[in-house]
Design an enzyme around this catalytic site. Structure first.
Site, PDB file in Angstrom:
ATOM      1  N   THR A  97      -0.558 -15.641  -8.569  1.00 25.10           N
ATOM      2  CA  THR A  97      -0.797 -15.496 -10.007  1.00 25.10           C
ATOM      3  C   THR A  97      -0.232 -16.741 -10.682  1.00 25.10           C
ATOM      4  O   THR A  97       0.982 -16.957 -10.656  1.00 25.10           O
ATOM      5  CB  THR A  97      -0.083 -14.246 -10.564  1.00 25.10           C
ATOM      6  N   LYS A 172      -6.760 -11.570 -14.869  1.00 24.06           N
ATOM      7  CA  LYS A 172      -5.472 -10.969 -14.493  1.00 24.06           C
ATOM      8  C   LYS A 172      -4.497 -10.961 -15.682  1.00 24.06           C
ATOM      9  O   LYS A 172      -3.875  -9.946 -15.985  1.00 24.06           O
ATOM     10  CB  LYS A 172      -4.892 -11.762 -13.321  1.00 24.06           C
TER      11      LYS A 172
END
Ligand code: NAD
Length: 297
Positions: A97, A172
């Site tokens: 991420t 995300k």
């Protein structure tokens, strides 16, 4: 068909993801700075890589699962890194991420070298990584997505192509910004209800079937009692740690500033999670913010 997969970053998430690729019959060369992580990988049937450069040269596919954008830029674009050493045509999958700008920069540099790349961050946590049930949010060109899909199918259950490079990261952080804001909203409502003498179970029964319904309430209720599976019932052990939520909220703020989007509630959520983490909550589940908002246990 069995491939040689290089896997860099064998941590809490990457370790079990790599093992699922081994179990599916691929030769998986693992590399991590931690010797313990490399040993766990080797004990599960994986190969021990000696360096990023050697791993890159030997692999058909490379997966990275690293802490943050600076690590990803270094491993891809740094000296002795992936782009310097992998063969043209090597498929690159970054599941870390990271910030959208880094994801797009690394993707563009990979394309220049003739290496198709996707950003494919995940949700589902360590349990999803171990069980091969992660959700992958994927950004990148169609050909790269199609090539990556069989590998993502091994490590995950839901694979969504969110658009071009960086869009996996965008999906995300947008999702987790909703989650952070909604968890604070639900927590504030329970604290207010308590102070007004409302039984938390009654508030849950009503709001879970009324217009206040949302995932933070019905799948992850932040107070003990109404939902036995939520971390509130085990002293807020994660789950999804507050430090991870804060990381994602900060990424959302960086992206909002870079894209010129107004996200005032996202900014407030980032501030509140900073305060919660600084007051000792960083390794608690993110739903533990209810304790911080209440002001006492
Ligand atoms: P982690 O810290 O457990 O693992 C990261 C690994 O990368 C470590 O083993 C570290 O030694 C290794 N590493 C760092 N720099 C390296 C380098 N230069 N060369 C080789 N290895 C290096 O973190 P994690 O929990 O596995 O998370 C990985 C990524 O997944 C992060 O971006 C995180 O935000 C994301 N993520 C985590 C979760 C979760 O629940 N843990 C859920 C969703 C997404």
């Amino acid at each position: 068909m069995s491939s040689t997969v290089g896997f860099i970053g064998l941590g809490n998430m990457g370790g079990p993801m790599a093992i699922n690729l081994v179990k599916a019959g691929h030769k998986v060369i693992g590399f991590d700075l931690s010797d313990a992580a490399m040993t766990t990988h080797a004990e599960a049937g994986g190969d021990r890589g000696t360096s990023v450069a050697d791993l890159a040269a030997a692999s058909d596919v490379i997966v990275t699962m690293l802490p943050a954008g600076k690590h990803v830029r270094q491993i891809y674009q740094g000296e002795g890194g992936i782009l310097e050493n992998a063969k043209p045509g090597t498929l690159l999958i970054d599941s870390s991420t990271i910030d959208v700008d880094s994801a797009r920069a690394v993707s563009a540099a990979s394309a220049e070298k003739g290496m198709p790349m996707v950003d494919a961050p995940v949700s589902g946590g360590v349990a999803g990584a171990a069980g091969g049930t992660l959700t992958f949010m994927v950004g990148g060109p169609d050909e790269a997505y199609d090539a990556a899909k069989p590998y993502l199918d091994i490590m995950g259950k839901t694979i969504v192509h969110a658009g071009g490079a960086g869009n996996g990261q965008a999906a995300k952080i947008c999702n987790n910004m909703i989650l952070g804001i909604s968890m604070i909203g639900v927590s504030e409502a329970f604290v207010l209800g308590e102070k007004l003498g409302l039984d938390p179970q009654k508030l849950f029964d009503i709001s879970s079937t009324a217009s206040g319904q949302c995932w933070s309430l019905t799948s992850y209720c932040p107070v003990p009692g109404p939902l036995p599976s939520s971390p509130a019932n085990r002293d807020y052990q994660p789950g999804f740690a507050a430090a991870m939520m804060l990381k994602d909220l900060k990424l959302a703020q960086e992206a909002a500033s870079s894209a010129g989007a107004a996200t005032p509630l996202g900014a407030e959520a980032a501030s509140l999670y900073t305060l919660f983490c600084n007051s000792g909550g960083e390794s608690l589940d993110f739903s533990g913010i209810v304790k911080f908002l209440r002001g006492h246990d």
